[in-house]
Motif scaffolding. Structure first.
Motif, mmCIF file in Angstrom:
data_model
loop_
_atom_site.group_PDB
_atom_site.id
_atom_site.type_symbol
_atom_site.label_atom_id
_atom_site.label_comp_id
_atom_site.label_asym_id
_atom_site.label_seq_id
_atom_site.Cartn_x
_atom_site.Cartn_y
_atom_site.Cartn_z
ATOM 1 N N LYS A 340 0.823 -1.218 0.000
ATOM 2 C CA LYS A 340 0.000 0.000 0.000
ATOM 3 C C LYS A 340 0.853 1.263 0.000
ATOM 4 C CE LYS A 340 -3.825 -2.102 2.373
ATOM 5 N NZ LYS A 340 -3.767 -2.914 3.578
ATOM 6 N N PHE A 341 2.078 1.124 -0.384
ATOM 7 C CA PHE A 341 2.989 2.277 -0.361
ATOM 8 C C PHE A 341 3.899 2.205 -1.580
ATOM 9 C CE2 PHE A 341 7.256 3.781 0.247
ATOM 10 C CZ PHE A 341 7.101 5.028 0.827
ATOM 11 N N VAL A 342 4.103 3.358 -2.208
ATOM 12 C CA VAL A 342 5.084 3.398 -3.310
ATOM 13 C C VAL A 342 5.879 4.703 -3.254
ATOM 14 C CG1 VAL A 342 5.307 3.724 -5.822
ATOM 15 C CG2 VAL A 342 3.977 1.822 -4.951
ATOM 16 N N LEU A 343 7.185 4.554 -3.342
ATOM 17 C CA LEU A 343 8.020 5.747 -3.557
ATOM 18 C C LEU A 343 8.256 5.825 -5.054
ATOM 19 C CD1 LEU A 343 9.943 8.112 -2.743
ATOM 20 C CD2 LEU A 343 11.779 6.431 -2.771
ATOM 21 N N PHE A 344 7.844 6.950 -5.610
ATOM 22 C CA PHE A 344 8.030 7.161 -7.029
ATOM 23 C C PHE A 344 9.200 8.128 -7.171
ATOM 24 C CE2 PHE A 344 5.963 8.667 -11.157
ATOM 25 C CZ PHE A 344 6.493 7.589 -11.835
ATOM 26 N N GLN A 345 10.369 7.605 -7.445
ATOM 27 C CA GLN A 345 11.575 8.431 -7.406
ATOM 28 C C GLN A 345 12.090 8.716 -8.814
ATOM 29 O OE1 GLN A 345 13.235 9.897 -4.729
ATOM 30 N NE2 GLN A 345 14.440 10.886 -6.335
ATOM 31 N N ILE A 346 12.246 10.021 -9.082
ATOM 32 C CA ILE A 346 12.868 10.412 -10.356
ATOM 33 C C ILE A 346 14.306 10.800 -10.031
ATOM 34 C CG2 ILE A 346 12.836 12.110 -12.230
ATOM 35 C CD1 ILE A 346 9.744 12.295 -11.489
ATOM 36 N N GLY A 347 15.242 10.195 -10.713
ATOM 37 C CA GLY A 347 16.665 10.513 -10.488
ATOM 38 C C GLY A 347 17.249 11.064 -11.772
ATOM 39 N N ILE A 348 17.447 12.387 -11.796
ATOM 40 C CA ILE A 348 17.921 13.006 -13.041
ATOM 41 C C ILE A 348 19.441 12.890 -13.080
ATOM 42 C CG2 ILE A 348 17.815 15.103 -14.451
ATOM 43 C CD1 ILE A 348 15.718 15.968 -12.051
ATOM 44 N N PRO A 349 19.991 12.232 -14.096
ATOM 45 C CA PRO A 349 21.447 12.093 -14.158
ATOM 46 C C PRO A 349 22.104 13.473 -14.190
ATOM 47 C CG PRO A 349 20.397 10.747 -15.833
ATOM 48 C CD PRO A 349 19.326 11.630 -15.252
ATOM 49 N N SER A 350 23.173 13.615 -13.473
ATOM 50 C CA SER A 350 23.812 14.925 -13.351
ATOM 51 C C SER A 350 25.329 14.773 -13.274
ATOM 52 C CB SER A 350 23.282 15.583 -12.066
ATOM 53 O OG SER A 350 23.790 16.866 -11.896
ATOM 54 N N ARG A 351 26.026 15.650 -13.910
ATOM 55 C CA ARG A 351 27.494 15.761 -13.805
ATOM 56 C C ARG A 351 28.196 14.408 -13.914
ATOM 57 N NH1 ARG A 351 26.940 20.061 -8.773
ATOM 58 N NH2 ARG A 351 25.537 21.432 -9.916
ATOM 59 N N MET A 352 27.774 13.652 -14.896
ATOM 60 C CA MET A 352 28.285 12.283 -14.988
ATOM 61 C C MET A 352 29.755 12.206 -15.391
ATOM 62 S SD MET A 352 26.198 10.167 -13.761
ATOM 63 C CE MET A 352 26.425 8.513 -14.405
ATOM 64 N N ASP A 353 30.369 13.364 -15.682
ATOM 65 C CA ASP A 353 31.809 13.346 -15.958
ATOM 66 C C ASP A 353 32.610 13.293 -14.666
ATOM 67 O OD1 ASP A 353 31.278 13.589 -18.605
ATOM 68 O OD2 ASP A 353 31.483 15.779 -18.646
ATOM 69 N N ILE A 386 12.712 6.204 -11.961
ATOM 70 C CA ILE A 386 12.947 6.669 -13.338
ATOM 71 C C ILE A 386 14.303 7.357 -13.340
ATOM 72 C CG2 ILE A 386 12.191 8.236 -15.158
ATOM 73 C CD1 ILE A 386 9.385 7.900 -14.348
ATOM 74 N N GLY A 387 15.245 6.796 -14.043
ATOM 75 C CA GLY A 387 16.612 7.356 -14.012
ATOM 76 C C GLY A 387 16.902 8.237 -15.197
ATOM 77 N N ARG A 388 15.995 9.083 -15.557
ATOM 78 C CA ARG A 388 16.194 10.028 -16.676
ATOM 79 C C ARG A 388 15.295 11.232 -16.426
ATOM 80 N NH1 ARG A 388 11.318 8.649 -18.664
ATOM 81 N NH2 ARG A 388 10.893 6.444 -18.359
ATOM 82 N N PRO A 389 15.564 12.314 -17.135
ATOM 83 C CA PRO A 389 14.708 13.495 -16.940
ATOM 84 C C PRO A 389 13.286 13.211 -17.390
ATOM 85 C CG PRO A 389 16.689 14.039 -18.205
ATOM 86 C CD PRO A 389 16.633 12.546 -18.125
#
Ligand SMILES: O=P(O)(O)OC[C@H]1O[C@H](O[C@H]2O[C@H](CO)[C@@H](O)[C@H](O)[C@H]2O)[C@H](O)[C@@H](O)[C@@H]1O
Ligand SMILES: O=c1ccn([C@@H]2O[C@H](COP(=O)(O)OP(=O)(O)O)[C@@H](O)[C@H]2O)c(=O)[nH]1
Length: 947
Positions: A340-353, A386-389
């Motif tokens: 009955k619980f969901v974390l909906f996490q968006i992780g925007i890739p950043s400064r990958m250099d 979601i690991g993208r914008p």
């Protein structure tokens, strides 16, 4: 959005009446030049583009980007244009392509791209910005090695490119608004180009405690550059406080006054101006039918599920591993939430250099996998990642359907996600669970705050928040909603910043420097036309040399001495050093020069008189009408005929007054010593007739507190002892009553006026008299601006005595104006009041021409300009290190040397001094290192300003 100048609403809201002296003029900001690391667009080459095929499209494709800073700036309603970098790859385009791309960006968006070579950009952005400044600002410090000189040089080079791009687009009425830590040095480079352009700076990330910031080897330069701004804005009062305290600790003369920092005559307003978002954008998304459809679908898909949204760049400051651990903890202790619980996490890739970001991404993926593996079932995945914008409208839907938003930043300048979530909860009234380490925490008081490091408590708070949705959470939400949508929007942010910038311009002295420059010719003419004695009174510390931490290190260089000797060698010219230093030091430092000395703040004088003025007109290099030189070139430095020691007579040290009562000395010394013992870093300087407590090397706050206490005790003593208490820059000094520089100058001028009667017209240039004020209830705070009008009395009298009284009635404040002068006097003072009077006198005396006053290092600009603003014909020579004139490169101690050298050259008519320019440059840099304004400044003739 970029808008053409002049056509914007909201414009009137920032207009403001500014007072410049007597004049009143309306001033406003007609356009912002926004400068940020990135432009809000990215570009791609259109691979199908073929100029011969019109339907192949345009050569460049652009994509608008998003992000916290971009969201804030886009919400402002004052017209703006934007300057920024287009990201890696843009620096390696051919010159031709750069021109094409610039044109396309200008045409499509009205922005200006800054091109930085890719290798420099890598060091500037990835290394210095994101591996040095970013972690330190967020209380982390793991890549010390990145602090090396190469990345700093690249950082400076990139910042200079930004400043150049800004000045290229600058138009009258523009104000520059520089954003964020990647551009800390831009104000410095801009100020080098213009002393008057309004510069505001906004820091989007935290400003850390001085303990962290001072570990940066480039701390001086960075802080000094920010002090070149009229306004520096922060998200929170905390960050503001850290900055103010860092500046006070790092820059010797920086002191906080009200909302500002004053340093070297510059005033920089420091304000908390939290960023906001544009609610209309988010409301529009929510009303969009496609978004509404998505909302309905999500509601259906997640019916009966407590949905928590998280949206972060994958950055170690966002506390993402902690967030996953909190969810782990929540699901461990609250089994009722399973399914009955969901974390909906968006992780925007950043400064990958950057290595740390790659590692964090891996760690995050692993942690999410572990939690999902531990609790997930065939039909339930606790963490959806979601690991993208994602597109903004899509994000609006996620925000809208979530029961809570979870922000776990370990440090975060503001966190706009929190604000956006609140805005999109118009109907649902979900809970905001917010880390106490995000700046948003100070703004959004209706939040459930957590310490994300305390995993158990955070999990419980999240559980509580979820249980209160629709009840208490609703109340809290409404509180936040008002702030986000009404009182703290991006529009408000822009307007407030603009208004604060206008206010700061009004308060600061930069704008007042807009005096017409008067060529040195006028000064030289005045000097040449003077057929009486010419006297230079030169302050020493802070004028001929820089204020340094150890007073004994301010020893004059050979260059300074050469210049003084040259100056004193001119016919009928006398040079005095007027200093607070003791006679022993002055003898040691200047005893071999043919100049007069005033020591101990006017307690003693040593005259130096020429036996005969053997260099008569015509024979001397000094000739009326001699060729004037307008440019300083290395080959013009030939020695002039210098006077030797046997051509002058020097007296012994003579006291100002005959009876010296030092009965107070032991008691006072004891008191001062006590304070010294209890104030680490302080210093006691014992002089024959005075004793000084210096606290410039102490902790500024504690040192000032101690000095204030000491001052009040000493003032108490002054009631029964023949003493005066003075304060200067980080010093409290006690000396004999009635002894001051003004009184001594009175004595000296008296002597000259009686020696030179009739046609003799004394020509007096005194960059500084005394800045030491008697302590009274009117004196400014310690280390603060001093007002020495009390000290000026004797000098005013002495100058007045040199004038033959006439029947002109008293004017200003009942003071009798002098008339029929016996001398052509160039007066100077650190008191605006005195200057005002002097110049008013001058205005009444047509034959008193020219009338010039000179400013020394501790003459405040305010004083100067207060007067200059009122007296149209007055002339000013700015000499010194602490005025903003000096700061904007008109003069620094080094420049002063060159100016004096140049002046002598011109006064002498054809040839002059021994100064070797390159040598001087080295010596000066050495002497003044590592102070930030010791950079080489191109030689410039002495500058005389006139209003
Ligand atoms: O351009 P990047 O290097 O990928 O970074 C994106 C932005 O991140 C930082 O944002 C900060 O500004 C936000 C708005 O004021 C604030 O809410 C947040 O707490 C800050 O971290 C950075 O300061 C920007 O320069 C970057 O563009
Ligand atoms: O795929 C996404 C998801 C979100 N955002 C935006 O990124 C910004 C993040 O700003 P915040 O202040 O929270 O942190 P920052 O990333 O600036 O440190 C917010 O405006 C989000 O709407 C984004 O650009 N792309």
């Amino acid at each position: 959005m970029y808008t053409e100048k002049s056509s914007q609403p909201g414009f009137h809201a920032v207009s403001s009446m500014l007072m410049f002296g007597e004049q009143q003029q309306e001033s406003n900001i007609t356009r912002f030049i926004i400068a940020s690391n990135r432009l809000p667009i990215t570009f791609e080459r259109n691979v199908d583009y073929d100029p011969s095929k019109p339907d192949s499209g345009e050569k460049w494709h652009f994509k608008e980007s998003s992000g916290g800073l971009i969201a804030g700036v886009k919400g402002i309603t004052i017209p703006y244009t934007w300057i920024g970098w287009l990201g890696q790859g843009s620096g390696s385009l051919s010159d031709e392509e750069k021109i094409e791309l610039t044109k396309a960006v200008k045409q499509k968006f009205g922005y200006t791209p800054v091109f930085i070579p890719d290798d420099i950009a890598n060091l500037y952005y990835n290394v210095f910005s994101n591996q040095v400044l970013w972690p330190i600002s967020h209380y982390l410090q793991f890549t010390q090695s990145a602090q090396n000189g190469t990345s700093w040089d690249a950082y400076c080079q990139a910042n200079r490119a930004f400043a150049d791009a800004i000045s290229a687009v600058y138009e009258e009425g523009d104000a520059v608004w520089v954003h964020d830590y990647q551009l800390y040095m831009v104000p410095h480079y801009l100020r080098q180009q213009s002393s008057t352009v309004p510069i505001g700076f906004f820091l989007h990330i935290p400003f850390p405690s001085s303990e962290l910031f001072r570990t940066l080897p480039q701390r001086y330069q960075l802080i000094d550059s920010l002090l070149d701004c009229n306004l520096v804005g922060f998200h929170t009062h905390d960050y503001r406080q850290h900055f103010v305290s860092t500046a006070q600790r790092i820059i010797l003369d920086a002191r906080a006054e009200g909302e500002s920092i004053i340093s070297r005559g510059r005033q920089t307003s420091c304000q908390a101006v939290p960023i906001g978002i544009d609610p209309t954008v988010w409301n529009a998304h929510l009303e969009n039918p496609t978004v509404q459809k998505l909302i309905e679908k999500l509601k259906h898909d997640f019916a009966g599920v407590k949905l928590v949204i998280g949206c972060d760049r994958v950055d170690y400051t966002k506390g993402l591993p902690l967030k996953i651990k909190i969810i782990d903890q929540l699901l461990t202790t609250h089994k009722e939430l399973h399914g009955k619980f969901v974390l909906f996490q968006i992780g925007i890739p950043s400064r990958m250099d950057v290595k740390e970001y790659q590692e964090l991404t891996d760690e995050l993926h692993k942690l999410i996998g572990e939690v999902n593996g531990k609790f997930g079932t065939i039909d339930w995945t606790p963490i959806h990642y979601i690991g993208r914008p994602v597109k903004q409208d899509e994000l609006a839907a996620y925000y809208a359907v979530s029961d809570a938003c979870l922000v776990t930043s370990v440090r975060d300048g503001m966190n706009l996600v929190a604000l956006e979530y609140v805005c999109c909860q118009k109907d649902h009234h979900g809970a905001l669970v917010l880390s106490e380490f995000a700046g948003a925490r100070f703004l959004l008081s209706g939040s459930y705050t957590i310490n994300p490091f305390d995993i158990e408590n955070s999990a419980e708070t999240l559980n509580l928040a979820l249980s209160e949705v629709g009840k208490k959470a609703s109340e809290k939400h409404l509180n936040n909603y008002k702030i986000v949508t009404l009182t703290n929007t991006a529009e408000e942010w822009g307007l407030r910043f603009a208004q604060l910038l206008l206010d700061s311009i009004k308060d600061s002295f930069f704008h007042l420097n807009e005096t017409d420059k008067l060529g040195k010719d006028e000064l030289i003419r005045a000097f040449r036309n003077c057929d009486g004695p010419r006297i230079f009174f030169l302050d020493y510390d802070g004028t001929l040399t820089k204020i340094v931490n150890d007073p004994m290190k301010a020893k004059p260089t050979q260059q300074i001495k050469n210049i003084l000797r040259n100056l004193a060698s001119l016919p009928r010219t006398t040079v005095f050093i007027v200093s607070g230093r003791d006679r022993r030091t002055l003898d040691e430092w200047f005893g071999d020069l043919p100049i007069g000395l005033v020591g101990e703040h006017g307690m003693c004088v040593k005259y130096c008189t020429r036996k005969s003025d053997d260099v008569s007109e015509g024979q001397s290099p000094f000739e009326k009408g001699a060729k004037e030189v307008h440019e300083v070139t290395d080959d013009m430095y030939e020695p002039i005929k210098l006077i030797s020691d046997d051509e002058v007579t020097k007296t012994d040290w003579e006291p100002l007054i005959d009876v010296i009562d030092l009965s107070w000395m032991d008691t006072i010394k004891q008191i001062v010593q006590d304070y010294h013992t209890h104030t680490p870093g302080s210093l006691v300087e014992e002089k024959p007739t005075s004793v000084a407590f210096h606290f410039r090397n102490s902790d500024p706050t504690f040192g000032e507190k101690q000095a204030i206490e000491l001052k009040s005790i000493l003032i108490g003593k002054a009631a029964s002892m023949p003493i005066e208490v003075m304060t200067g820059h980080f010093v409290v000094e006690v000396r004999m009553k009635g002894v001051n520089k003004g009184a001594m100058l009175r004595k000296i001028l008296h002597r000259y006026s009686s020696e030179h009667t009739g046609d003799s017209k004394p020509f007096v240039i005194t960059p500084v008299l005394s800045t030491q004020s008697h302590l009274s209830s009117e004196t400014p705070p310690l280390g603060g601006r001093t007002n020495s009008s009390q000290n000026m009395g004797p000098l005013i009298d002495s100058l007045d005595e040199m004038m033959v009284p006439s029947d002109i009635p008293p004017t200003l404040d009942g003071v009798h104006p002098p008339t029929s002068p016996t001398g052509r006097v160039i007066r100077t003072s650190s008191s605006g009041d005195f200057l005002h009077k002097s110049l008013s006198f001058a205005n009444q005396l047509e034959d008193l021409h020219p009338f010039i006053f000179c400013a020394g290092d501790d003459v405040t600009d305010e004083d100067m300009f207060h007067v200059v603003g009122q007296i149209p014909q007055s002339l000013t020579i700015h000499i010194g290190t602490q005025s903003s004139q000096a700061k904007k490169n008109l003069l620094s101690p080094y420049k002063l040397l060159l100016s004096l050298a140049n002046l002598i050259h011109n006064l002498a008519g054809s040839s002059s001094n021994l100064l070797d320019m390159n040598q001087a440059r080295n010596v000066t840099q050495e002497t003044h290192s590592p102070t930030p304004d010791s950079v080489f400044i191109a030689p410039q003739p002495i500058t005389v300003d006139r209003k």
